[in-house]
Design an enzyme around this catalytic site. Structure first.
Site, PDB file in Angstrom:
ATOM      1  N   ARG A 125      -2.490  -6.182  -8.307  1.00  0.00           N
ATOM      2  CA  ARG A 125      -1.378  -7.088  -8.005  1.00  0.00           C
ATOM      3  C   ARG A 125      -1.244  -8.161  -9.070  1.00  0.00           C
ATOM      4  NH1 ARG A 125      -3.538  -7.741  -2.028  1.00  0.00           N
ATOM      5  NH2 ARG A 125      -5.378  -7.513  -3.306  1.00  0.00           N
ATOM      6  N   LYS A 174     -17.613  -6.487   7.925  1.00  0.00           N
ATOM      7  CA  LYS A 174     -16.367  -7.238   8.145  1.00  0.00           C
ATOM      8  C   LYS A 174     -15.960  -7.111   9.602  1.00  0.00           C
ATOM      9  CE  LYS A 174     -14.036  -6.904   3.646  1.00  0.00           C
ATOM     10  NZ  LYS A 174     -12.857  -6.360   2.965  1.00  0.00           N
ATOM     11  N   HIS A 229       0.850  -1.192   0.000  1.00  0.00           N
ATOM     12  CA  HIS A 229       0.000   0.000   0.000  1.00  0.00           C
ATOM     13  C   HIS A 229       0.893   1.252   0.000  1.00  0.00           C
ATOM     14  CE1 HIS A 229      -2.997  -2.665   2.404  1.00  0.00           C
ATOM     15  NE2 HIS A 229      -3.506  -2.535   1.203  1.00  0.00           N
ATOM     16  N   SER A 263      -2.890  -7.813   3.103  1.00  0.00           N
ATOM     17  CA  SER A 263      -3.038  -7.657   4.558  1.00  0.00           C
ATOM     18  C   SER A 263      -3.441  -8.985   5.187  1.00  0.00           C
ATOM     19  CB  SER A 263      -4.107  -6.604   4.884  1.00  0.00           C
ATOM     20  OG  SER A 263      -3.755  -5.368   4.350  1.00  0.00           O
TER      21      SER A 263
HETATM   22  P1  ADP Z   1      -9.786  -3.893  -0.123  1.00  0.00           P
HETATM   23  O1  ADP Z   1     -10.361  -4.433   1.144  1.00  0.00           O
HETATM   24  O2  ADP Z   1     -10.590  -2.809  -0.779  1.00  0.00           O
HETATM   25  O3  ADP Z   1      -9.265  -4.921  -1.105  1.00  0.00           O
HETATM   26  P2  ADP Z   1      -7.084  -3.441   0.704  1.00  0.00           P
HETATM   27  O4  ADP Z   1      -6.755  -2.692   1.944  1.00  0.00           O
HETATM   28  O5  ADP Z   1      -6.807  -4.891   0.698  1.00  0.00           O
HETATM   29  O6  ADP Z   1      -8.560  -3.086   0.375  1.00  0.00           O
HETATM   30  O7  ADP Z   1      -6.359  -2.788  -0.548  1.00  0.00           O
HETATM   31  C1  ADP Z   1      -6.582  -1.453  -0.928  1.00  0.00           C
HETATM   32  C2  ADP Z   1      -5.979  -1.234  -2.301  1.00  0.00           C
HETATM   33  O8  ADP Z   1      -4.586  -1.496  -2.249  1.00  0.00           O
HETATM   34  C3  ADP Z   1      -6.523  -2.134  -3.402  1.00  0.00           C
HETATM   35  O9  ADP Z   1      -6.542  -1.399  -4.608  1.00  0.00           O
HETATM   36  C4  ADP Z   1      -5.509  -3.236  -3.497  1.00  0.00           C
HETATM   37  O10 ADP Z   1      -5.463  -3.819  -4.795  1.00  0.00           O
HETATM   38  C5  ADP Z   1      -4.235  -2.466  -3.213  1.00  0.00           C
HETATM   39  N1  ADP Z   1      -3.195  -3.352  -2.665  1.00  0.00           N
HETATM   40  C6  ADP Z   1      -3.343  -4.304  -1.746  1.00  0.00           C
HETATM   41  N2  ADP Z   1      -2.171  -4.933  -1.519  1.00  0.00           N
HETATM   42  C7  ADP Z   1      -1.255  -4.338  -2.326  1.00  0.00           C
HETATM   43  C8  ADP Z   1       0.123  -4.554  -2.592  1.00  0.00           C
HETATM   44  N3  ADP Z   1       0.794  -5.541  -2.010  1.00  0.00           N
HETATM   45  N4  ADP Z   1       0.743  -3.752  -3.466  1.00  0.00           N
HETATM   46  C9  ADP Z   1       0.030  -2.760  -4.060  1.00  0.00           C
HETATM   47  N5  ADP Z   1      -1.281  -2.543  -3.897  1.00  0.00           N
HETATM   48  C10 ADP Z   1      -1.929  -3.311  -3.030  1.00  0.00           C
END
Ligand code: ADP
Length: 162
Positions: A90, A41, A17, A128
């Protein structure tokens, strides 16, 4: 002013992120990280904790701000006069869901565009939920998270396991 919103759960924020946030901050005048308060959630961290952690890791980026939101993402953008949604892609598995969301948002809010940043290869496998799973079994999560966030995850899980 070009304002973008980067939405997500960020439970917790990972280095993946962080990479997207830094790159987006260079492209827009202002980036608002929207932390989704999704009542359906059950996250590891409360929305306030997630907002605070994001504020700490983005403290060095003056054009980045962090807010929580509930409800429709496009309403959050409109409230903040933002025109662009940023999402990270990703792998191909992200694509179908992201395309569906982007197309739907475009129908209900034609003035808003979604842009996708391909993730840094180094973090392309990272999520995450994977980090939480590793931490749950006391694995080393220091490669994936800011040191301060890794500490918070360990503390939180230790509290829960007591
Ligand atoms: P959500 O619950 O909406 O999927 P996340 O917190 O998992 O939210 O992710 C938010 C954003 O960050 C999404 O666009 C996701 O694709 C992106 N993201 C998640 N992990 C990574 C990563 N390892 N590298 C880059 N972007 C990521």
């Amino acid at each position: 002013m070009r304002i973008a919103v980067y939405p997500g759960s960020f439970d917790p924020v990972t280095l993946g992120h962080g990479d997207i946030i830094e790159r987006t901050a260079k492209m827009f005048d202002k980036v608002i990280i929207g932390v989704l308060n999704n009542k359906a959630k059950s996250p590891l961290f409360s929305v306030e904790e997630r907002v605070n952690m994001l504020r700490e890791v983005t403290a060095g980026l003056p054009n980045v701000e962090v807010q929580s939101f509930e409800g429709l993402l496009i309403d959050f953008l409109r409230k903040n006069s933002a025109r662009v949604i940023v999402r990270g892609l990703r792998a191909i598995t992200d694509f179908e869901y992201e395309l569906q969301m982007a197309q739907t948002n475009r129908v209900i809010a034609p003035e808003i565009d979604t842009i996708f940043l391909t993730t840094n290869l180094r973090y392309s496998y990272l999520s995450s939920s994977i980090v939480k799973e590793i931490a749950e079994y006391h694995g080393d999560i220091s490669e994936f998270l800011h040191p301060m966030i890794a500490e918070k995850v360990r503390e939180k899980l230790a509290c829960r396991q007591q």
